[in-house]
Design an enzyme around this catalytic site. Sequence first.
Site, PDB file in Angstrom:
ATOM      1  N   GLY A 120       0.793  -1.229   0.000  1.00  0.00           N
ATOM      2  CA  GLY A 120       0.000   0.000   0.000  1.00  0.00           C
ATOM      3  C   GLY A 120       0.822   1.273   0.000  1.00  0.00           C
ATOM      4  O   GLY A 120       0.485   2.246   0.684  1.00  0.00           O
TER       5      GLY A 120
ATOM      6  N   ASP B 200      -7.091   0.780   2.236  1.00  0.00           N
ATOM      7  CA  ASP B 200      -5.657   1.028   2.419  1.00  0.00           C
ATOM      8  C   ASP B 200      -5.405   2.448   2.944  1.00  0.00           C
ATOM      9  O   ASP B 200      -4.511   2.681   3.757  1.00  0.00           O
ATOM     10  CB  ASP B 200      -4.896   0.769   1.107  1.00  0.00           C
TER      11      ASP B 200
HETATM   12  O1  PMV Z   1      -4.056  -5.349  -3.844  1.00  0.00           O
HETATM   13  P1  PMV Z   1      -4.323  -4.578  -2.612  1.00  0.00           P
HETATM   14  O2  PMV Z   1      -3.454  -5.019  -1.468  1.00  0.00           O
HETATM   15  O3  PMV Z   1      -4.308  -3.114  -2.818  1.00  0.00           O
HETATM   16  O4  PMV Z   1      -5.789  -4.988  -2.128  1.00  0.00           O
HETATM   17  C1  PMV Z   1      -6.906  -4.795  -2.945  1.00  0.00           C
HETATM   18  C2  PMV Z   1      -8.150  -5.149  -2.190  1.00  0.00           C
HETATM   19  C3  PMV Z   1      -9.423  -5.044  -3.027  1.00  0.00           C
HETATM   20  O5  PMV Z   1     -10.514  -5.344  -2.145  1.00  0.00           O
HETATM   21  C4  PMV Z   1      -9.412  -6.067  -4.142  1.00  0.00           C
HETATM   22  C5  PMV Z   1      -9.605  -3.668  -3.619  1.00  0.00           C
HETATM   23  C6  PMV Z   1      -9.995  -2.579  -2.645  1.00  0.00           C
HETATM   24  O6  PMV Z   1      -9.701  -1.410  -2.936  1.00  0.00           O
HETATM   25  O7  PMV Z   1     -10.614  -2.871  -1.611  1.00  0.00           O
END
Ligand code: PMV
Length: 305
Positions: free
Chosen positions: A91, A136
């Site tokens: 993130g 995030d």
């Molecule tokens: O790939 P990452 O760690 O940024 O996680 C994405 C998580 C999702 O649920 C697929 C997308 C989101 O923004 O919630």
Amino acid sequence: MRVKVSAPGKLMLLGEHAVVYGYPCLVTAVDKRIHVEVEKIENEKDIIDSPQVKESRFVEESINFFKKRFDITQSVKFQTNGDFSHRVGLGSSSAVTVATFKALSTIFGKNLTLRDIFDLSYQMTLKIQGVGSGFDIAAAVFGKTLYYLKGGEIIEPLLVNKLPLVVGYSGRKADTPTLIKKVASLHKKKRKKVDEIFKKMSSLVELAKAVIERQDFEKLGQLVKEDHRLLRDLEVSTAKLDRMVEAATSAGAEGAKLSGAGGGDCMIALVDEDKRSLVEKAIEEVGGEIIRTEANVEGVRVEEQ
Ligand code: PMV
């Protein structure tokens, strides 16, 4: 005057993908942080040094947005640094955006609440990335372990004392927007099946929310395992992630799953401290790289001013 700020990276614990469709998720902030340093300069233009290429747009656009919003003409020198590479999926873009707004509001004496920083950063992410729940951003702003609903509709810190995680990087960078689109097209084709998966994920999140506060890691491990199976049904896991998850549980982890969008990035395993080194070794043996990090840490903070 110079201001230094840092914001933490994150790991999704449960509920990824479903959160994009309005279901809850659990996210924890980790002690791999992004650092930014800002000072006012007498220069016609801003000077931005953001070695992690992927982040430079998030920094540039956040600075422009902030200056416009508060009518600021003063130039700034901006430097970013990371405890981790943007490739591992912890993130960095959200952490750098959050840290940028905090640093600018501090140096220009604008009183922004944490909620304001969340809202500005989420707006920025949507503008640049187009998709995402903002989980995030919430982790970077508020830290700790959060029960979260898309857009920050709910951001509820959980009472967590410890969260013993092993984190394994699969060696492959995942492209989150592509995976979100992939799930969207599966949802279009097999709506009933995918809605069922999301509902099951959502009940795992609700159960985990209670279990995590009770520190019942055995039960949490079972929920985590189940969530990984659902993510496989959603077709976002990879053979490598599956091998790492399997290796971790065979070596004694309470549970393990991919974390985040899938398609690469990281997996997490819940471990008793006495099993930690066995689990780490098992993940390495199938080609994973261990990322040592502590979970449930503090959110964005001013380090120096
Ligand atoms: O790939 P990452 O760690 O940024 O996680 C994405 C998580 C999702 O649920 C697929 C997308 C989101 O923004 O919630």
